[in-house]
Enzyme design. Structure first.
Site, PDB file in Angstrom:
ATOM      1  N   LEU A  46       0.528   1.468   2.940  1.00 31.39           N
ATOM      2  CA  LEU A  46       1.349   0.327   2.574  1.00 31.39           C
ATOM      3  C   LEU A  46       2.758   0.862   2.389  1.00 31.39           C
ATOM      4  O   LEU A  46       2.946   1.966   1.880  1.00 31.39           O
ATOM      5  CB  LEU A  46       0.857  -0.303   1.270  1.00 31.39           C
ATOM      6  CG  LEU A  46      -0.541  -0.928   1.299  1.00 31.39           C
ATOM      7  CD1 LEU A  46      -0.970  -1.316  -0.111  1.00 31.39           C
ATOM      8  CD2 LEU A  46      -0.562  -2.135   2.217  1.00 31.39           C
ATOM      9  N   ASP A  47       3.742   0.099   2.777  1.00 27.30           N
ATOM     10  CA  ASP A  47       5.132   0.530   2.616  1.00 27.30           C
ATOM     11  C   ASP A  47       5.446   0.785   1.147  1.00 27.30           C
ATOM     12  O   ASP A  47       4.842   0.187   0.253  1.00 27.30           O
ATOM     13  CB  ASP A  47       6.090  -0.524   3.168  1.00 27.30           C
ATOM     14  CG  ASP A  47       6.045  -0.618   4.681  1.00 27.30           C
ATOM     15  OD1 ASP A  47       5.629   0.365   5.323  1.00 27.30           O
ATOM     16  OD2 ASP A  47       6.424  -1.671   5.211  1.00 27.30           O
TER      17      ASP A  47
END
Length: 133
Positions: free
Chosen positions: A74-75
C-alpha cells in the site's frame, strides 16, 4: 470458526495452507500468516534502513521467528488491510507478474469521481516502470 480464506475465489482449508510440505525429508513446514491494518505514513518495505518500514511498525510478534514479507503493498500515504507471511512461495505466486492475478482495490476519494473518471478506471490501469534518466 475463524477467518475464511479464499484464493482465486476458491475456499482454502487454512490447515492445509499452513501445512505445506517441502522441507528436507518431506516434513511439514509451518508458515505464519498475519493481517495488519497499515496506517498512513508506514512504508511497505522490509528494508529496516527505511524509516517507518512495515516490520518496525508491526514489532515483534509472539511465536513468529521467521522473516515476514508483505503480500503486496500500500502506498505510504494510504491506510488499509495488508497481509504478511513467512510463506515466500505464496507471496511469489500471488505477486509475480507472469501469474496475472487479478487485483481489486477499494478506495475512498476526497472529491467525488465523475462518470468519465470511473470509465477510465474501468478500462484498466497500466503500470509501467520508468527507465532512469
Amino acid at each position: 470458526a475463524g477467518d475464511v480464506v479464499t484464493l482465486d475465489g476458491v475456499r482454502v482449508d487454512w490447515a492445509q495452507l499452513n501445512g505445506a510440505s517441502g522441507a528436507a525429508g518431506g516434513e511439514r513446514v509451518r508458515f505464519s500468516y498475519l493481517k495488519m491494518w497499515k496506517r498512513r505514513g508506514v512504508v511497505c518495505t522490509t528494508d529496516r534502513r527505511v524509516r517507518g518500514n512495515i516490520l518496525d511498525e508491526l514489532g515483534e510478534v509472539e511465536g513468529v521467528g521467521e522473516r515476514l514479507f508483505p503480500i503486496g503493498r500500500l502506498d505510504k500515504d494510504s491506510s488499509g488491510l495488508i497481509l504478511l507471511t513467512s510463506d515466500g512461495g505464496l507471496t511469489n505466486t500471488l505477486l509475480r507478474a507472469g501469474e496475472r492475478k487479478r487485483k481489486e482495490y477499494i478506495v475512498t476519494t476526497h472529491v467525488p469521481a465523475t462518470d468519465a473518471d470511473i470509465a477510465r478506471l474501468a478500462a484498466g490501469v497500466v503500470l509501467t516502470r520508468r527507465s532512469p534518466s
